[in-house]
Design an enzyme around this catalytic site. Sequence first.
Site, PDB file in Angstrom:
ATOM      1  N   GLU A  10    -121.256  39.793-110.962  1.00 39.12           N
ATOM      2  CA  GLU A  10    -119.926  39.317-110.580  1.00 39.12           C
ATOM      3  C   GLU A  10    -119.023  40.533-110.678  1.00 39.12           C
ATOM      4  OE1 GLU A  10    -116.829  38.825-110.262  1.00 39.12           O
ATOM      5  OE2 GLU A  10    -116.203  37.008-111.312  1.00 39.12           O
ATOM      6  N   GLU A  58    -113.588  46.766-106.821  1.00 43.97           N
ATOM      7  CA  GLU A  58    -113.989  47.120-108.187  1.00 43.97           C
ATOM      8  C   GLU A  58    -115.280  47.932-108.210  1.00 43.97           C
ATOM      9  OE1 GLU A  58    -114.137  43.669-110.641  1.00 43.97           O
ATOM     10  OE2 GLU A  58    -111.981  43.308-110.561  1.00 43.97           O
TER      11      GLU A  58
END
Length: 816
Positions: free
Chosen positions: A144, A153
Amino acid sequence: MKVFCGRANPTTGSVEWLEKDEHYDYHQEIARSSYADMLHDKDRNIKYYQGIRAAVSRVKDRGQRAVVLDIGTGTGLLSMMAVTAGADFCYAVEVFKPMANAAVKIVEKNGFSDKIKVINKHSTEVTVGPDGDMPCRANILVTELFDTELIGEGALPSYEHAHKHLVQENCEAVPHRATVYAQLVESRRMWSWNKLFPVHVQTSHGKQVIVPPSELENCSGAPSVYDIQLNQVSPADFTVLSSVLPMFSVDFSKQVSSSAACHSRQFEPLASGQAQVVLSWWDIEMDPEGKIKCTMAPFWAHSDPGELQWRDHWMQCVYFLPQEEPVERGAALCLVAHHDDYCIWYSLQRTSPEENGRLPQMRPICDCQAHLLWNRPRFGEINDQDRTDQYARALRTVLTADSVCLCVSDGSLLSIMAHHLGAGQVFTVESSAASHNLMKKIFKANHLEDKISIIEKRPELLTSTDLGGKKVSLLLGEPFFTTSLLPWHNLYFWYVRTSVDQHLGPGAVVMPQAASLHAMVVEFRDLWRIRSPCGDCEGFDVHIMDDMIKCALDFQESKEAEPHPLWEYPCRSLSEPQRLLTFDFRQPIPQQPVCVEGSMELSRPGRSHGAVLWMEYHLTADSMVSTGLLGPVEDKGDCCWNPHCKQAVYFLNPTLDPRVPLGSPQTVSYAVQFLPHSGDVTMEFRLVDTPGPSLPHQAKLSLSQAGYKVRLLQGDQWELPNTVPQAEAGAWEKTDAFLRRGSSLLSRGGQRQCAAGLSSCRSPRALGQGAPLATARLAVEDGPGRPELQPSLGAGRQFLSSAAHGISAYGSMAQT
């Protein structure tokens, strides 16, 4: 060990580095993290659990051991799901040490320590082999690593490395696939977040137009995505020009590349208009068949809007085309999504890049300075014509042909407005090179280079020479400063006003003339979830995470309000708006702290999730600009918030627990303090229980035209005659002692202590008709004629008000 933290200093308007406790970063990271929001995202959790079960089953059906690599494990939730689903072993990688330590404890508490190994490293540092972190490669990859943009990210580099070094070829992956979607729209509102529109100023000589410089009009803008809660944007604010287009997909079960690439989709516009904005979101499919899907689609593109999951850790994206382009209905075009390893951007082309042989476009770069100086809400604020008209109306009431104006705000158009409205001479202070360069371009585009003087220095360093030896008759500010995060950070204007006091002429006007800090207790529809304990998540005990967040929120440095754009987060007012503090810009900053204590009564039922705070700027006596509420609260408590500003939210921790009974406490007490030496506003809001039923001998408070009248149980040394008008001479001396004691109580702790102190000074005698507060009120009012009372009067005035408020706020003073 100490750490250094960047902080906007409200007294200087600049960012400075402060030495903080070694745990500061840890507490800030935990307190402001999205862990609680993710744990409350039931749709995400269920879909991950289903996908993990399916992946483990596929591996087991092949007769293999299920070895899982969980990158970015956080609480260890996905690893525990994997083991529960039948995985033989799981390697849980978490780079943030405090979070890795928490994962170890959570895994142990849930009884999975023998099946889960937590590795406190970045995944690119994990080793495989007999002496490595993992003895062999995993055959199930669970991650995740996504943000609102999907890849922001570092998901692509992490997947790329994992497939090369940590997992088997053709491994199972959860999620299995991600797809990015886009929709082209025309939206004046959203386009106003990216470009400077012509600004109209009505003057006595007709309408003047402030035009943007060509450099700004031609600039591609900042490459950063604008992530928002797109469901809060009204469909009336945009026109759809294309259907929803699947732009590209990433298969996480195969080798992933982080190299730059572009993906084009041909489409026929659904309507004619100006192509300006690309709305984008993504979904993830947890299984190869695509039956288990978690989507970020807004309500109009969602397959089942009734099942829409609110979340704040994943939202939707707004991208701006480099330039707006006209499109015609039915005329084929190509929308192109470009990306590198961390960023996505879009372009509109007549033919696909594959056909015209063009290489992937470089990431756009702002070369006009505006996108570096102004954020998206600031663009919208400057383009708000109603706001401009309000400032212009206020300016017309204070400007004369002889006015010497000094404008202090970062990259503000107020100086141009002052010139067009007839000011004799205008100076503007631009303390940064970016704002100085931008304003030079704007002045040049409007032929004002020789009409407005730019001073590039900090306001406190101004000299008479900078102002041509003239005294300022009008000091102007919006105020707006780029370093401001919380509403009161723009009080830097007050420090500027104080530092330039020597340059203000007699009778100089300051606009805005004052500011006030306001607060209101609210119930959020959804935002409360980001600070709410989770307890159990899909059958796993994560109380340790709740305790970590609570500890971090209780940490001194984390007891602060948070900035949130509340137009994106619907809420209901439970109390009436209340003014807490007033700041008079016509006077220099006081030397002593400005404090207030009191309470807000809850007038509507609901859960008190937090207090919202905002500033109101009083341009003149008749004109006010709010950074918070834009109008009266509706009957049911619905609020309309300024969309250009972030409001401050102070979360009330106890009510963030959904188990707290609805409508329990009926009062929120507060203590707010402005500290002039640092520019900080400190605060504490607390839920307090409803005062109990009336008691025969409790103090009672009422308001009348004569002021506060309070009946108190009389203490021996405070006993006064029954009626104040018949008070003997000695009563005044006792009143003086009362005021002195009250002053001492107030200095030690404020209203709560005032009320408690009064309560402790009573005896169980009958109530007198002329109570000390009533007598003290007369003493204060009559004080100028009584020099013997002068030492007590200043503190007495403050004490009387605080004591009366304190009695009201902190309950009854019953007989003991």
